[in-house]
Design an enzyme around this catalytic site. Sequence first.
Site, PDB file in Angstrom:
ATOM      1  N   CYS A  72      50.349  13.554  21.799  1.00 26.68           N
ATOM      2  CA  CYS A  72      49.857  13.135  20.488  1.00 26.68           C
ATOM      3  C   CYS A  72      48.839  14.159  20.016  1.00 26.68           C
ATOM      4  CB  CYS A  72      49.237  11.741  20.565  1.00 26.68           C
ATOM      5  SG  CYS A  72      48.453  11.225  19.016  1.00 26.68           S
ATOM      6  N   HIS A 163      61.254  15.317  17.090  1.00 26.22           N
ATOM      7  CA  HIS A 163      60.994  15.136  15.665  1.00 26.22           C
ATOM      8  C   HIS A 163      62.229  15.506  14.857  1.00 26.22           C
ATOM      9  CE1 HIS A 163      56.590  14.621  15.993  1.00 26.22           C
ATOM     10  NE2 HIS A 163      56.731  15.387  17.052  1.00 26.22           N
ATOM     11  N   GLU A 211      56.643   6.981  13.211  1.00 22.91           N
ATOM     12  CA  GLU A 211      56.577   7.330  14.621  1.00 22.91           C
ATOM     13  C   GLU A 211      57.368   6.343  15.471  1.00 22.91           C
ATOM     14  OE1 GLU A 211      53.072   8.873  16.480  1.00 22.91           O
ATOM     15  OE2 GLU A 211      51.937   8.697  14.611  1.00 22.91           O
ATOM     16  N   CYS A 220      50.114  12.153  12.144  1.00 24.46           N
ATOM     17  CA  CYS A 220      50.765  12.497  13.417  1.00 24.46           C
ATOM     18  C   CYS A 220      50.627  14.003  13.589  1.00 24.46           C
ATOM     19  CB  CYS A 220      52.233  12.081  13.396  1.00 24.46           C
ATOM     20  SG  CYS A 220      53.169  12.600  14.860  1.00 24.46           S
ATOM     21  N   GLY A 223      53.758  15.758  14.556  1.00 23.93           N
ATOM     22  CA  GLY A 223      54.627  15.689  13.384  1.00 23.93           C
ATOM     23  C   GLY A 223      54.265  16.726  12.344  1.00 23.93           C
TER      24      GLY A 223
END
Length: 281
Positions: A72, A163, A211, A220, A223
Amino acid sequence: MLKFTKMEGLGNDYIYVDGIHQKVDMTPEFITRISDRHFGIGSDGMIVILPSQKYDFFMRMFNRDGSEGKMCGNGIRCFAKFVYDHHLTDQTYLEIETLAGVKRVWLHVENGTVQSVKVDMGQPSLNTQDIPCLFNKEQMVDEPLNINHHIYRCTAVSMGNPHVVTYVDQLDFEIEKIGPYFEKNEMFPESVNTEFVQVIDRQHLKMRVWERGSGETMACGTGACAVMYASYVNGLCDSQVDVELLGGILNIQYQDGHIFMEGPARTVFEGIMNEEDFKNV
C-alpha cells in the site's frame, strides 16, 4: 489491551499497530470488526509494524475485509512516519520489507516529526504473468475488455499488486456500480484494483480508484503509480506528474526504470482498544 494509531495518507486511512512490542490479532474477523466505520475504529484496514531479519522493518497490510494485501503506497508512507515518530528508529532513510518486495523510503522531517515521505515504489511491470492477468498477450496495453457488457480500453500494470487502468471523459459516475465487475472479473484470478482516469494535461492526471477488498477509497498510492506508468506508456503524460485523487495530490516520477512517489502522511489519533470487545461481537 492493544495500543494503536489511526493514520491517513490523502484520506487512505489505516489502523497502525506496533507488532514488535505487543501481540497483534491478524485474523480476518478481528480486522473486519475494528475497521468497521460504525461499530469499530473505522478504517480502510490494518497495518502492522513488525521486525525484519534483513531490513529495517517488515510491513503487513490488511484490507477492510480482512484479506491481506501485498503493498500500500499511502500505507507505507504512514508506516515510515509511525516508526520515526514512535522512536522505533532515528533514521530518515529506511528499507522496509513488504510482500511486494523491499521499498526504499526517505523521510522529510520538520520539528522532530515526519511531514512527507518519498518512496521508491520499484519497477512497474506490464507482463500479464506478473499481474496476474489471463489476457492472451504478454501485455495488456490499451486493449478492449468487456466489463458487464461494456467495452473499456484497459492497461494492466503490476506495482507488486495488480492494477487495471482505464480512461474516462469525466469522473462523475457511480463507481460502486462498475467497480465490483472489474474487481471480480475472471481476467484477473487474484482480483484487481481498478483506476478510472481523466487526463487533464501532460503533467496532471485525475483518478478514482476501486480497491480490491475495500471498494472506493480516498487514495491509493500504488494505484497512482500504476496510473502514471500506464499513462506514460500510452503517451498521455510526461515522466513526472501530479496525480490528483479524492484525498489530495501525489507527485509521481518515472526515473531509471523505477517509480518514485512523494506525498504526505498524518497521524489522526492514538488510542487503546480491548481486543476482547471485538472478538465477541
